[in-house]
Design an enzyme around this catalytic site. Sequence first.
Site, mmCIF file in Angstrom:
data_model
loop_
_atom_site.group_PDB
_atom_site.id
_atom_site.type_symbol
_atom_site.label_atom_id
_atom_site.label_comp_id
_atom_site.label_asym_id
_atom_site.label_seq_id
_atom_site.Cartn_x
_atom_site.Cartn_y
_atom_site.Cartn_z
ATOM 1 C CE LYS A 22 -1.776 1.546 4.046
ATOM 2 N NZ LYS A 22 -1.400 2.965 4.275
ATOM 3 C CG ASN A 23 2.517 2.679 3.533
ATOM 4 O OD1 ASN A 23 1.336 2.958 3.357
ATOM 5 N ND2 ASN A 23 3.059 2.546 4.726
ATOM 6 C CB CYS A 117 -4.624 11.043 11.765
ATOM 7 S SG CYS A 117 -3.020 10.356 12.047
ATOM 8 N NE ARG A 122 0.876 10.031 10.328
ATOM 9 C CZ ARG A 122 0.452 8.953 9.694
ATOM 10 N NH1 ARG A 122 -0.706 8.432 9.972
ATOM 11 N NH2 ARG A 122 1.181 8.413 8.752
ATOM 12 C CG ASP A 308 3.213 1.447 9.383
ATOM 13 O OD1 ASP A 308 2.819 2.276 10.227
ATOM 14 O OD2 ASP A 308 3.294 1.715 8.161
ATOM 15 N NE ARG A 400 -6.919 4.276 5.894
ATOM 16 C CZ ARG A 400 -6.014 4.922 6.608
ATOM 17 N NH1 ARG A 400 -6.203 5.128 7.868
ATOM 18 N NH2 ARG A 400 -4.922 5.388 6.042
HETATM 19 C C1 UD1 Z 1 4.516 6.839 6.263
HETATM 20 C C2 UD1 Z 1 3.622 5.640 6.089
HETATM 21 C C3 UD1 Z 1 3.081 5.170 7.430
HETATM 22 C C4 UD1 Z 1 4.224 4.941 8.402
HETATM 23 C C5 UD1 Z 1 5.150 6.140 8.467
HETATM 24 C C6 UD1 Z 1 6.395 5.900 9.293
HETATM 25 C C7 UD1 Z 1 2.671 5.963 3.891
HETATM 26 C C8 UD1 Z 1 1.469 6.282 3.087
HETATM 27 N N1 UD1 Z 1 2.520 5.988 5.212
HETATM 28 O O1 UD1 Z 1 3.708 7.882 6.799
HETATM 29 O O2 UD1 Z 1 2.342 3.973 7.235
HETATM 30 O O3 UD1 Z 1 3.690 4.699 9.692
HETATM 31 O O4 UD1 Z 1 5.587 6.516 7.139
HETATM 32 O O5 UD1 Z 1 7.101 4.823 8.794
HETATM 33 O O6 UD1 Z 1 3.711 5.642 3.377
HETATM 34 N N2 UD1 Z 1 6.859 14.567 10.323
HETATM 35 C C9 UD1 Z 1 6.996 15.902 10.603
HETATM 36 N N3 UD1 Z 1 6.807 16.804 9.588
HETATM 37 C C10 UD1 Z 1 6.510 16.399 8.320
HETATM 38 C C11 UD1 Z 1 6.379 15.023 8.043
HETATM 39 C C12 UD1 Z 1 6.560 14.130 9.075
HETATM 40 O O7 UD1 Z 1 7.265 16.301 11.727
HETATM 41 O O8 UD1 Z 1 6.361 17.265 7.454
HETATM 42 C C13 UD1 Z 1 7.048 13.591 11.415
HETATM 43 C C14 UD1 Z 1 5.786 12.767 11.687
HETATM 44 O O9 UD1 Z 1 4.913 13.416 12.563
HETATM 45 C C15 UD1 Z 1 6.389 11.519 12.284
HETATM 46 C C16 UD1 Z 1 7.705 11.350 11.497
HETATM 47 O O10 UD1 Z 1 8.004 12.639 10.990
HETATM 48 O O11 UD1 Z 1 6.683 11.701 13.641
HETATM 49 C C17 UD1 Z 1 7.678 10.350 10.393
HETATM 50 O O12 UD1 Z 1 6.615 10.656 9.509
HETATM 51 P P1 UD1 Z 1 6.610 10.165 7.995
HETATM 52 O O13 UD1 Z 1 7.716 9.189 7.799
HETATM 53 O O14 UD1 Z 1 6.564 11.350 7.116
HETATM 54 O O15 UD1 Z 1 5.232 9.422 7.936
HETATM 55 P P2 UD1 Z 1 4.199 9.398 6.742
HETATM 56 O O16 UD1 Z 1 4.904 9.595 5.457
HETATM 57 O O17 UD1 Z 1 3.036 10.234 7.098
#
Ligand code: UD1
Length: 421
Positions: A22-23, A117, A122, A308, A400
Site C-alpha cells: 500500500k505504502n 489523525c 503528523r 507499522d 484501508r
Molecule cells: C509513512 C507511512 C506510514 C508509516 C510512516 C512511518 C505511507 C502512506 N505511510 O507515513 O504507514 O507509519 O511513514 O514509517 O507511506 N513529520 C513531521 N513533519 C513532516 C512530516 C513528518 O514532523 O512534514 C514527522 C511525523 O509526525 C512523524 C515522522 O516525521 O513523527 C515520520 O513521519 P513520515 O515518515 O513522514 O510518515 P508518513 O509519510 O506520514
Amino acid sequence: MDRIRIRGGRRLEGRIAIGGAKNAALPLMATGLLTHEAVVLTNAPALSDIATMGGLLAQHGLRVEHDTASRRISLDGAATDFEAPYDLVRKMRASVLVLGPLLARYGQARVSLPGGCAIGTRPVDLHLKGLEQMGAVIELDAGYINARVPDGGRLKGARILFTQVAAGATENLLMAATLAEGTTELVNAAREPEISDLAHCLLSMGARIEGIGTDRLVIEGVDSLHGTAHPILPDRIEAGTFACAGAITGGELLLEGMRLDLFGACTRSLREAGVELLEEADGVRARRLNGLHGVDVMTEPFPGFATDMQAQFMALMAVAEGASMITETIFENRFMHVPELTRMGARINAHGSSAIVRGVGKLSGAPVMATDLRASVSLIIAGLAAEGETVVNRVYHLDRGYERVEQKLAAAGADIERIAG
Ligand code: UD1
C-alpha cells in the site's frame, strides 16, 4: 458497520499470498501526475486507500482504471483541476503526495491540510519547507495549502536537509525534484523500501536519480517524464503481520512473494522472539520454533523496527515468556491498542512512549474496538491466540490496508469470519 469474529486456538499453516505494498502504491500512483503518458502499475492491492487515491487523481482529471482481477492500475492523461479537497485528504493523509507532482508539472496546487489523525499530530511542515526551498510560494488559507511556482516557471533544484527522517516528505520532494530545474540533493532522506521502489519507477520514466536506497538522494531535473509500466513491491507490513499471526498460534506460514531484506530490523526482533524466518524461492517461511520470548524493540525509520509493525509485535509479546519493552519513537499516540489488548487479559503498562508487556499464559476473547489500521490487526492477532470468541468492531480501518485479511487467515486454518452490519 462490519465486524470480525474470531474463535481462537487454531494453529495457522499453509501459504499466504502477500499483495503489493500500500505504502508503495500510493506514491507510485501520484507519479501519474508527472507525465501525460500512461503509467501502468502491476501487482496493485485492492484496498480502500488505493480507491481513495484513485478517486483523488480522477478528480484532478486523470483517467484512472483499476482492474482488481488483473491487479493493474493505469493512470493516463493530464490534470485539469489542481485541488485536493478536505473530504479526501481527511480520509487519507497520503493524499498530500499529490502536492509535489502538481507543483512540479503544473506550477500550482491547492491541497487541504491533513490535520490530526488518531495516531498523532503528523504535521506536513517538512514537505512545505522543502518545496519553499525549491522556489514554491506557499500560503495557508482556510485549512488549505495554496502553493504555486511564481511567474509560470519551474521549481528549482536545492539542497534540502531534513531535520527529521520522514517517508512522505522524502517522496513528495523526490517526485517534485524530477521535473525541477537543476540538481536537488535530499539529505537525511528516508530509506524505506517503498521510497526505493518509487525512485526505480521514476528512473523508468526518464528521471535522473542517484543514491537510491541511501539517505542522500541526488536528483537532476529533466524537462519531461514519459510513461512506464512498473510492478509494485511486496507489502512488508502485510507479510510481517502474517508472520506474527502465524507465530502467535505456534504455526508455520509461507509468505508468498515476500523478500527478507524488506523486513529490516523486524527480522532480528522476530527471530529473537522465537520465530524462524527463512528465505525460499517463492517467499519467506515464518515458523514458530518453540516458545515465544520477550524482546525489547524501539520503532525507528527503516531499516529500524517499523512503527507499522509495533502493534502486531505487541500482541505477540502479550503471550511471550518474560517481559518486553516496546518504545514508539515515530508517532506520539500509537498505543491505542493497549487498553483493548488489556481487555483480552494482556498485562501491559504504557507510560509516555514506552510500554512494558509482561507475557501471560493465555489471552481471553472479548469484544474490542479497532482504533486505527495496525491496531485493528493486532487485535485480530491476539484473537487468534485467545481462548473463546473475540469480536473486533469498527473494522473499516482494516480495509484501508489489508486485502481480504479474514479470507487469507481462514484459508490458513483460522476460525475467523466477517459479520456484515
Ligand atoms: C509513512 C507511512 C506510514 C508509516 C510512516 C512511518 C505511507 C502512506 N505511510 O507515513 O504507514 O507509519 O511513514 O514509517 O507511506 N513529520 C513531521 N513533519 C513532516 C512530516 C513528518 O514532523 O512534514 C514527522 C511525523 O509526525 C512523524 C515522522 O516525521 O513523527 C515520520 O513521519 P513520515 O515518515 O513522514 O510518515 P508518513 O509519510 O506520514
